[in-house]
Scaffold this motif. Structure first.
Motif, PDB file in Angstrom:
ATOM      1  N   LEU A 183       0.833  -1.209   0.000  1.00 41.31           N
ATOM      2  CA  LEU A 183       0.000   0.000   0.000  1.00 41.31           C
ATOM      3  C   LEU A 183       0.865   1.255   0.000  1.00 41.31           C
ATOM      4  CD1 LEU A 183      -2.708  -1.018   2.647  1.00 41.31           C
ATOM      5  CD2 LEU A 183      -3.007  -0.875   0.163  1.00 41.31           C
ATOM      6  N   VAL A 189      -4.609   5.498  -2.501  1.00 40.38           N
ATOM      7  CA  VAL A 189      -5.185   4.196  -2.163  1.00 40.38           C
ATOM      8  C   VAL A 189      -6.695   4.229  -2.328  1.00 40.38           C
ATOM      9  CG1 VAL A 189      -5.573   2.535  -0.294  1.00 40.38           C
ATOM     10  CG2 VAL A 189      -3.327   3.610  -0.565  1.00 40.38           C
ATOM     11  N   ASP A 193      -8.437  -1.453  -2.422  1.00 43.56           N
ATOM     12  CA  ASP A 193      -7.057  -1.888  -2.189  1.00 43.56           C
ATOM     13  C   ASP A 193      -6.835  -2.394  -0.766  1.00 43.56           C
ATOM     14  OD1 ASP A 193      -6.426  -1.053  -4.783  1.00 43.56           O
ATOM     15  OD2 ASP A 193      -5.896   0.968  -4.096  1.00 43.56           O
TER      16      ASP A 193
END
Length: 306
Positions: A183, A189, A193
């Motif tokens: 990440l 993000v 995700d």
């Protein structure tokens, strides 16, 4: 009403126990209780509520205590000027959600103060405890956030407890992750995700309401979830299990390991982080200095103070 009675009351409120206050004042509990009862009768109000758990201020008692503290400060100024007594030990207390910038400003406050004696308290704690500390005058300031989800409920609670919320700055939500996490390699993000990674959040005790959560999107379901109670643990879990949490995006490089980074989260929500104070209590010079340092630290990370 005697100054000594106010000193007794101040000690009781500080310790939250009639018995402990009596020990600290080197007097018997019945004598202390009698002195406070005499004060209550003279003022025609109930100042304290007594229970097995200790003592706490009533609504009238909180108002009375705010005026009493001003009287005590003025008495101390007179004594310093004409009796050459030592200044009262500097006191300050802040209760906050888990933000590194709150700690950083606290550290700077202590380093900047030119006093020989002080008794300060920084309490990173559950949201409900922040409100309780402010309403009972255990803390002078509280630091927390509002957003579109919790604002209506929280503002109602603030009003009930006579607390005033002052916005400091607005921030877009970020995820805090290890710099080695997949990440952490992203520029931004998406919620999608996050599904494969452990979600880290702060526990909120008995009153575990979604509205009290320190993280936005508290109603979203997570396949993997870990509750923690302190920032050190949450940062260790970010590194150890590739976990993440959602917060403001403000990280203190002086206090946090370089292993933790903030990545923007692609959601339309935003956080308004601010401070709470009690309506009946004026901020002390120390509290004002702390807020100035807090503002300077926040500006240093590119945020505008509201």
């Amino acid at each position: 009403m005697r100054i000594q009675q106010l000193e007794y009351l101040e000690k009781i409120v500080a310790l939250g126990s009639m018995n402990e206050a009596a020990k600290a004042l080197y007097m018997t509990q019945p004598s202390l209780s009698s002195a406070i009862k005499e004060l209550e009768n003279e003022m025609s109000i109930q100042i304290l509520v007594r229970s097995k758990a200790g003592v706490r201020l009533t609504e009238e008692g909180r108002e009375f205590m705010s005026y009493a503290q001003q009287v005590m400060d003025q008495v101390q100024l007179l004594e310093e000027k004409y009796k050459h007594t030592q200044p009262r030990k500097q006191t300050f207390s802040v209760s906050a959600q888990h933000y590194a910038f709150v700690v950083h400003a606290f550290v700077e406050l202590i380093n900047d103060l030119d006093v020989e004696e002080y008794q300060f308290k920084l309490r990173e704690t559950e949201t409900e405890n922040i409100l309780e500390d402010l309403s009972r005058f255990k803390s002078e300031l509280g630091i927390l956030y509002l957003n579109s989800f919790n604002e209506k409920v929280m503002m109602k609670l603030f009003k009930e407890r006579e607390l005033i919320f002052h916005p400091l700055f607005q921030a877009k939500p970020h995820v805090f992750v290890s710099n080695t996490s997949p990440l952490g390699q992203k520029d931004i993000v998406e919620l999608e995700d996050l599904k494969e990674y452990p979600y880290l959040s702060y526990e909120q005790g008995e009153r575990n309401s979604f509205y009290f959560a320190e993280e936005i999107l508290s109603t979203v379901e997570h396949r993997k979830e870990i509750k923690v109670s302190d920032r050190a643990t949450i940062f260790n879990l970010m590194v150890g299990v590739n976990g993440y949490t959602i917060s403001s995006g403000v990280l203190s490089k002086k206090l946090n390991d370089d292993k933790i980074i903030a990545v923007p989260l692609n959601v339309s929500d935003q956080m308004t982080i601010g401070y709470l104070k009690h309506r009946q209590k004026e901020l002390s010079p120390v509290a004002q200095q702390y807020l100035q340092l807090l503002g300077d630290h926040i500006r240093g990370y590119g945020f505008d103070i509201l």
